[in-house]
Write a protein that holds these residues in place. Structure first.
Motif, short mmCIF file in Angstrom:
data_model
loop_
_atom_site.label_atom_id
_atom_site.label_comp_id
_atom_site.label_asym_id
_atom_site.label_seq_id
_atom_site.Cartn_x
_atom_site.Cartn_y
_atom_site.Cartn_z
N GLY A 1 0.79 -1.23 0.00
CA GLY A 1 0.00 0.00 0.00
C GLY A 1 0.81 1.27 0.00
N ASP A 2 2.14 1.14 0.12
CA ASP A 2 2.99 2.33 0.19
C ASP A 2 3.14 2.99 -1.18
N LEU A 3 3.28 4.32 -1.14
CA LEU A 3 3.55 5.14 -2.31
C LEU A 3 4.95 5.74 -2.16
N PHE A 4 5.72 5.70 -3.25
CA PHE A 4 7.01 6.39 -3.28
C PHE A 4 7.08 7.13 -4.60
N VAL A 5 7.34 8.44 -4.52
CA VAL A 5 7.43 9.29 -5.72
C VAL A 5 8.80 9.94 -5.75
N PHE A 6 9.45 9.91 -6.92
CA PHE A 6 10.70 10.65 -7.04
C PHE A 6 10.74 11.45 -8.33
N GLY A 7 11.00 12.76 -8.16
CA GLY A 7 11.06 13.68 -9.29
C GLY A 7 12.01 14.81 -8.98
N GLY A 8 12.01 15.82 -9.84
CA GLY A 8 12.89 16.97 -9.60
C GLY A 8 14.34 16.55 -9.46
N PRO A 9 15.05 17.03 -8.44
CA PRO A 9 16.47 16.70 -8.26
C PRO A 9 16.73 15.22 -8.05
N ALA A 10 15.68 14.48 -7.62
CA ALA A 10 15.85 13.05 -7.34
C ALA A 10 15.43 12.16 -8.51
N ARG A 11 14.98 12.76 -9.62
CA ARG A 11 14.39 11.96 -10.70
C ARG A 11 15.34 10.89 -11.23
N PHE A 12 16.61 11.19 -11.33
CA PHE A 12 17.54 10.22 -11.91
C PHE A 12 18.47 9.61 -10.86
N ALA A 13 18.00 9.54 -9.63
CA ALA A 13 18.78 8.89 -8.58
C ALA A 13 18.82 7.38 -8.81
N TYR A 14 19.96 6.77 -8.48
CA TYR A 14 20.06 5.32 -8.50
C TYR A 14 19.19 4.74 -7.39
N HIS A 15 18.58 3.60 -7.67
CA HIS A 15 17.72 2.95 -6.67
C HIS A 15 17.63 1.46 -6.97
N GLY A 16 17.28 0.69 -5.97
CA GLY A 16 17.18 -0.75 -6.15
C GLY A 16 16.48 -1.41 -4.98
N VAL A 17 16.31 -2.72 -5.08
CA VAL A 17 15.67 -3.51 -4.03
C VAL A 17 16.60 -4.67 -3.67
N PRO A 18 17.42 -4.51 -2.62
CA PRO A 18 18.35 -5.57 -2.26
C PRO A 18 17.72 -6.73 -1.50
N LYS A 19 16.51 -6.53 -0.94
CA LYS A 19 15.92 -7.59 -0.13
C LYS A 19 14.40 -7.48 -0.08
N VAL A 20 13.74 -8.64 -0.16
CA VAL A 20 12.30 -8.74 0.05
C VAL A 20 12.08 -9.63 1.25
N TYR A 21 11.09 -9.31 2.07
CA TYR A 21 10.78 -10.10 3.27
C TYR A 21 9.63 -11.06 2.98
N PRO A 22 9.93 -12.33 2.71
CA PRO A 22 8.86 -13.29 2.39
C PRO A 22 7.91 -13.47 3.57
#
Length: 237
Positions: free
Chosen positions: A191-212
């Motif tokens: 249900g979470d929302l995450f928005v990135f734009g402006g100065p953060a639009r081209f920031a590196y990002h990833g998902v190193p872990k998921v909690y099963p």
């Protein structure tokens, strides 16, 4: 985690232009999105593990709406899968994206084009010109994860809207220069929302872990994580 959190999670500005809003999607809307994503996963271009140019295979499974993404370009047809044209991007998904930007940035302004405030606390705002035309839908199961990367195939600099459903994960949000530090680890729950734009639009990002095992079955996801990212490609047609 599944169920009600012991302590309420607060919204946070992770970086100028990057906003985390916990629990934005109600369970009913999450169920609707899961149903839609399952339909898109069946075709016309089915969900698949994307093959990278060097021969590697992504651990997440991906299906696209509006435009087909393959490393590292967009097309209307999926030449790397079955040659079919991808499903059309529905109007209700445009409205969901606009609502997400209003929630993150507030009404009015530049639509996240990067116009900042001189005090450094960026808030680009949003107007009705924001029109996402593609969705990349990633499904994480088992040990699937996502390495640090930039979303930069788009010609538009409009914000990226990211929605999470199912298992919680560690979302690593970094800087625009390197895949390494500095970065911030954020727990994204269903249900979470995450928005990135402006100065953060081209920031590196990833998902190193998921909690099963942290998914709430009430969402229609008994296991795994679904991530829906809405974007403006800026491409003609």
């Amino acid at each position: 985690m599944s169920g009600e959190a012991l302590f309420p999670r607060e919204r946070a500005t992770v970086a100028p232009g990057a906003v985390h809003v916990p629990g934005w999607l109600p369970v009913e809307r999450q169920r609707e999105l899961v149903k839609a994503c399952r339909a898109w996963a069946r075709g016309p271009v089915p969900i698949r593990h994307t093959v990278l140019p060097g021969g590697g295979v992504m651990s997440v499974e991906t299906v696209c709406v509006g435009w087909h993404w393959q490393p590292y370009r967009y097309s209307r047809t999926a030449g790397d899968v079955n040659g079919a044209q991808v499903a059309e991007f529905p109007d209700w998904l445009v409205e969901l994206g606009r609502s997400a930007l209003v929630e993150a940035y507030g009404e009015g302004g530049s639509g996240g084009s990067g116009v900042g405030r001189t005090d450094g606390n960026w808030n680009g705002g949003v107007d009705r010109a924001y029109t996402p035309d593609t969705a990349l839908i990633n499904f994480y199961e088992g040990g699937a994860r996502m390495g640090m990367h930039q979303d930069k195939e788009e010609r538009s600099g409009a914000p990226v809207v990211s929605l999470s459903i199912g298992d919680s994960c560690v979302f690593r949000f970094g800087n625009t220069e390197t895949r390494g530090r500095p970065y911030t680890d954020v727990e994204l729950a269903s249900g979470d929302l995450f928005v990135f734009g402006g100065p953060a639009r081209f920031a590196y990002h990833g998902v190193p872990k998921v909690y099963p095992g942290t998914a709430d079955p009430a969402t229609g996801m008994s296991s795994g994580r679904l991530n829906i990212t809405l974007r403006e490609t800026g491409l003609p047609g």
